[in-house]
Design a protein around this motif. Structure first.
Motif, PDB file in Angstrom:
ATOM      1  N   ALA A 153      -7.104  16.816  13.791  1.00  0.00           N
ATOM      2  CA  ALA A 153      -5.717  16.918  14.253  1.00  0.00           C
ATOM      3  C   ALA A 153      -5.042  18.191  13.753  1.00  0.00           C
ATOM      4  O   ALA A 153      -3.819  18.257  13.666  1.00  0.00           O
ATOM      5  N   LEU A 154      -5.825  19.211  13.446  1.00  0.00           N
ATOM      6  CA  LEU A 154      -5.243  20.462  12.956  1.00  0.00           C
ATOM      7  C   LEU A 154      -4.280  21.023  13.997  1.00  0.00           C
ATOM      8  O   LEU A 154      -4.641  21.181  15.171  1.00  0.00           O
ATOM      9  N   SER A 155      -3.069  21.340  13.569  1.00  0.00           N
ATOM     10  CA  SER A 155      -2.028  21.734  14.530  1.00  0.00           C
ATOM     11  C   SER A 155      -1.960  23.243  14.746  1.00  0.00           C
ATOM     12  O   SER A 155      -0.895  23.794  15.029  1.00  0.00           O
ATOM     13  N   ALA A 156      -3.082  23.918  14.625  1.00  0.00           N
ATOM     14  CA  ALA A 156      -3.135  25.357  14.895  1.00  0.00           C
ATOM     15  C   ALA A 156      -4.525  25.699  15.410  1.00  0.00           C
ATOM     16  O   ALA A 156      -5.510  25.044  15.050  1.00  0.00           O
ATOM     17  N   PRO A 157      -4.638  26.703  16.262  1.00  0.00           N
ATOM     18  CA  PRO A 157      -5.965  27.173  16.668  1.00  0.00           C
ATOM     19  C   PRO A 157      -6.598  27.987  15.553  1.00  0.00           C
ATOM     20  O   PRO A 157      -5.911  28.553  14.695  1.00  0.00           O
ATOM     21  N   VAL A 158      -7.920  28.049  15.563  1.00  0.00           N
ATOM     22  CA  VAL A 158      -8.667  28.827  14.579  1.00  0.00           C
ATOM     23  C   VAL A 158      -9.504  29.863  15.331  1.00  0.00           C
ATOM     24  O   VAL A 158     -10.321  29.500  16.177  1.00  0.00           O
ATOM     25  N   LEU A 159      -9.274  31.128  15.030  1.00  0.00           N
ATOM     26  CA  LEU A 159     -10.010  32.215  15.675  1.00  0.00           C
ATOM     27  C   LEU A 159     -10.941  32.838  14.652  1.00  0.00           C
ATOM     28  O   LEU A 159     -10.520  33.173  13.532  1.00  0.00           O
ATOM     29  N   VAL A 160     -12.208  32.995  15.019  1.00  0.00           N
ATOM     30  CA  VAL A 160     -13.241  33.408  14.057  1.00  0.00           C
ATOM     31  C   VAL A 160     -13.961  34.654  14.553  1.00  0.00           C
ATOM     32  O   VAL A 160     -14.378  34.729  15.715  1.00  0.00           O
ATOM     33  N   VAL A 161     -14.119  35.616  13.660  1.00  0.00           N
ATOM     34  CA  VAL A 161     -14.999  36.767  13.910  1.00  0.00           C
ATOM     35  C   VAL A 161     -16.075  36.779  12.844  1.00  0.00           C
ATOM     36  O   VAL A 161     -15.786  36.780  11.647  1.00  0.00           O
ATOM     37  N   LEU A 162     -17.328  36.750  13.290  1.00  0.00           N
ATOM     38  CA  LEU A 162     -18.479  36.914  12.417  1.00  0.00           C
ATOM     39  C   LEU A 162     -19.242  38.137  12.907  1.00  0.00           C
ATOM     40  O   LEU A 162     -19.459  38.298  14.105  1.00  0.00           O
ATOM     41  N   HIS A 163     -19.623  39.013  12.007  1.00  0.00           N
ATOM     42  CA  HIS A 163     -20.365  40.211  12.395  1.00  0.00           C
ATOM     43  C   HIS A 163     -21.739  39.830  12.940  1.00  0.00           C
ATOM     44  O   HIS A 163     -22.662  39.535  12.182  1.00  0.00           O
TER      45      HIS A 163
ATOM     46  N   PRO B 143      -4.093  24.546  20.081  1.00  0.00           N
ATOM     47  CA  PRO B 143      -4.275  24.068  18.707  1.00  0.00           C
ATOM     48  C   PRO B 143      -5.479  23.139  18.606  1.00  0.00           C
ATOM     49  O   PRO B 143      -5.899  22.522  19.594  1.00  0.00           O
ATOM     50  N   GLY B 144      -6.032  23.053  17.404  1.00  0.00           N
ATOM     51  CA  GLY B 144      -7.137  22.139  17.174  1.00  0.00           C
ATOM     52  C   GLY B 144      -8.445  22.569  17.791  1.00  0.00           C
ATOM     53  O   GLY B 144      -9.353  21.758  17.959  1.00  0.00           O
ATOM     54  N   HIS B 145      -8.571  23.828  18.146  1.00  0.00           N
ATOM     55  CA  HIS B 145      -9.805  24.369  18.713  1.00  0.00           C
ATOM     56  C   HIS B 145     -10.235  25.588  17.903  1.00  0.00           C
ATOM     57  O   HIS B 145      -9.398  26.318  17.364  1.00  0.00           O
ATOM     58  N   ILE B 146     -11.548  25.821  17.851  1.00  0.00           N
ATOM     59  CA  ILE B 146     -12.095  26.999  17.193  1.00  0.00           C
ATOM     60  C   ILE B 146     -12.639  27.936  18.263  1.00  0.00           C
ATOM     61  O   ILE B 146     -13.447  27.539  19.105  1.00  0.00           O
ATOM     62  N   TYR B 147     -12.158  29.179  18.242  1.00  0.00           N
ATOM     63  CA  TYR B 147     -12.591  30.187  19.205  1.00  0.00           C
ATOM     64  C   TYR B 147     -13.366  31.266  18.444  1.00  0.00           C
ATOM     65  O   TYR B 147     -12.866  31.845  17.478  1.00  0.00           O
ATOM     66  N   VAL B 148     -14.590  31.534  18.885  1.00  0.00           N
ATOM     67  CA  VAL B 148     -15.479  32.468  18.201  1.00  0.00           C
ATOM     68  C   VAL B 148     -15.641  33.725  19.051  1.00  0.00           C
ATOM     69  O   VAL B 148     -15.873  33.636  20.264  1.00  0.00           O
ATOM     70  N   ALA B 149     -15.534  34.890  18.425  1.00  0.00           N
ATOM     71  CA  ALA B 149     -15.765  36.147  19.143  1.00  0.00           C
ATOM     72  C   ALA B 149     -17.216  36.202  19.617  1.00  0.00           C
ATOM     73  O   ALA B 149     -18.138  36.030  18.818  1.00  0.00           O
TER      74      ALA B 149
ATOM     75  N   LEU C  25      -0.633  24.733   4.963  1.00  0.00           N
ATOM     76  CA  LEU C  25       0.110  25.883   5.484  1.00  0.00           C
ATOM     77  C   LEU C  25       0.611  25.657   6.902  1.00  0.00           C
ATOM     78  O   LEU C  25       1.740  26.030   7.240  1.00  0.00           O
ATOM     79  N   VAL C  26      -0.201  25.060   7.754  1.00  0.00           N
ATOM     80  CA  VAL C  26       0.227  24.898   9.140  1.00  0.00           C
ATOM     81  C   VAL C  26       1.231  23.762   9.300  1.00  0.00           C
ATOM     82  O   VAL C  26       1.835  23.625  10.357  1.00  0.00           O
ATOM     83  N   ASP C  27       1.402  22.957   8.272  1.00  0.00           N
ATOM     84  CA  ASP C  27       2.344  21.837   8.355  1.00  0.00           C
ATOM     85  C   ASP C  27       3.620  22.041   7.536  1.00  0.00           C
ATOM     86  O   ASP C  27       4.540  21.234   7.607  1.00  0.00           O
ATOM     87  N   ARG C  28       3.650  23.101   6.724  1.00  0.00           N
ATOM     88  CA  ARG C  28       4.779  23.293   5.816  1.00  0.00           C
ATOM     89  C   ARG C  28       5.821  24.228   6.427  1.00  0.00           C
ATOM     90  O   ARG C  28       5.493  25.103   7.208  1.00  0.00           O
ATOM     91  N   LYS C  29       7.062  24.056   6.040  1.00  0.00           N
ATOM     92  CA  LYS C  29       8.128  24.944   6.501  1.00  0.00           C
ATOM     93  C   LYS C  29       8.864  25.525   5.309  1.00  0.00           C
ATOM     94  O   LYS C  29       8.944  24.927   4.254  1.00  0.00           O
ATOM     95  N   GLY C  30       9.469  26.706   5.499  1.00  0.00           N
ATOM     96  CA  GLY C  30      10.204  27.337   4.426  1.00  0.00           C
ATOM     97  C   GLY C  30      10.482  28.773   4.789  1.00  0.00           C
ATOM     98  O   GLY C  30      10.556  29.129   5.954  1.00  0.00           O
ATOM     99  N   LYS C  31      10.610  29.626   3.805  1.00  0.00           N
ATOM    100  CA  LYS C  31      10.975  31.017   4.035  1.00  0.00           C
ATOM    101  C   LYS C  31       9.845  31.943   3.614  1.00  0.00           C
ATOM    102  O   LYS C  31       9.220  31.750   2.592  1.00  0.00           O
ATOM    103  N   VAL C  32       9.613  32.956   4.431  1.00  0.00           N
ATOM    104  CA  VAL C  32       8.617  33.963   4.104  1.00  0.00           C
ATOM    105  C   VAL C  32       9.325  35.307   3.998  1.00  0.00           C
ATOM    106  O   VAL C  32      10.164  35.641   4.830  1.00  0.00           O
TER     107      VAL C  32
END
Length: 342
Positions: free
Chosen positions: A29-39, A70-76, A184-191
């Motif tokens: 249920a990860l609420s963000a997409p994950v983008l991956v680069v592997l050489h 969100p909730g998907h892993i995308y690989v280069a 990190l993807v679930d927390r709110k605050g100031k950056v």
């Protein structure tokens, strides 16, 4: 901390095992997409299948133009830089960066540009230092910068370089990352957004389009031999010369440069035409015996021909030529009466 709407991860040597370990511990249920680069260069990659087998998140090779969920892993995929532009994935066969394609820096730069403080960048195990500049951009734009603890990495150079050049928000062992990413993807605050560097403030920041940097060339080269040219001013005359001895006034330099550019572009048209013909001959060779292969060769021939037409049209368009349009026109007696063409 601001809700981070995207996670980007870069890895090299030792990265397959690290990415499998990470994928195994991420929730479905990860609420963000994950983008991956592997050489991986241009070699075939089974990484999506390995990540699918390791954990609950669906993983796949990215496709050009697809929407990010969100909730998907995308690989280069092999031999393609993966970037984000206008909320979609783009695949580019641009120049190699840090001797790699796919490379980490193009993805990280594009995510920094597109997502700003809603980005999390992660550098894992690997040699050399690809990813450090991209992670710096994520940090500069207010995102979260994470590096694997070099002592925990199978190959520590890449995360160590990231730690040396970027003010990391977190530097931790791989085993602790999944919990942190979920937090990190679930927390709110100031950056706090890092200020731009002095070179960026004085207008020297390179142009970034679709995640690709377009720097001004370091020098102008000689149309005759390709050597670096030095600019001289003799009175009001501007001239250029290379160390071989070729020299040009500014106007002649502009004309010679244009002619060389046109020659190169027309040579590219010729190569495309020849590729189209070669692929057509291969399609005819395969014929009915191998229809799938024949169709692929026909498609490649059509693609080359389409691009040849486009490039030819580009070459034959009108070009701006200030070197001729603002040249003084001499009167019949040879004097310059300050009249200008155009």
């Amino acid at each position: 901390m601001a809700r981070s709407s995207i996670i980007v991860i870069g890895a090299s040597a030792g990265g397959v095992a690290a990415l499998r370990s990470l994928a195994a511990a991420l929730p479905n249920a990860l609420s963000a997409p994950v983008l991956v680069v592997l050489h991986i260069g241009a070699y075939r990659s089974e990484l999506p299948a390995l990540l699918n087998a390791a954990g609950p998140l669906p993983a796949k090779h990215a496709e050009d133009g697809e929407t990010i969920f969100p909730g998907h892993i995308y690989v280069a995929p092999p031999d393609r830089h993966m970037i984000v532009a206008d909320g979609r994935l783009r695949l580019l066969r641009g120049p190699k960066e840090n001797c790699a394609r796919p490379a980490i820096d193009p993805l990280f730069r594009s995510v920094a540009e597109s997502y700003g403080s809603d980005a999390v960048g992660v550098i894992l195990t690997g040699n050399l230092n690809d990813g450090a500049l991209g992670l710096f951009e994520i940090k500069r734009c207010g995102g979260v910068a994470i590096g694997q603890d070099p002592n925990d990495a199978a190959y520590p150079e890449m995360p160590r370089s990231a730690a040396e050049h970027v003010a990391l928000d977190y530097c931790l062992p791989l085993a602790e990352m999944p919990e942190l990413l979920v937090e990190l993807v679930d927390r709110k605050g100031k950056v706090v957004v890092m200020p731009k560097t002095s070179s960026q403030l004085d207008g020297q920041e390179p142009e970034i389009i679709n995640g690709q940097i377009f720097e001004r060339p370091l020098t102008v080269t000689c149309p005759e031999c390709g050597g670096a040219l030095k600019k001289f001013e003799v009175g009001s005359i501007v001239k250029f010369g290379c160390h071989i001895g070729h020299s040009y006034t500014a106007e002649i330099m502009a004309t010679a440069q244009f002619e060389e550019m046109e020659k190169v572009m027309r040579a590219a048209v010729r190569f495309l035409n020849e590729r189209a013909e070669f692929c057509l001959q291969m399609a005819e060779h395969n014929g009915v015996a191998e229809p799938d292969a024949s169709n692929d060769w026909h498609a490649a021939s059509k693609q080359a021909l389409d691009r040849a037409y486009k490039l030819r049209d580009l070459v034959e368009q009108e070009w701006l030529t200030p070197e001729t349009s603002h040249r003084p026109v001499l009167a019949p007696d040879g004097s310059d009466r300050a009249r200008f063409r155009g």
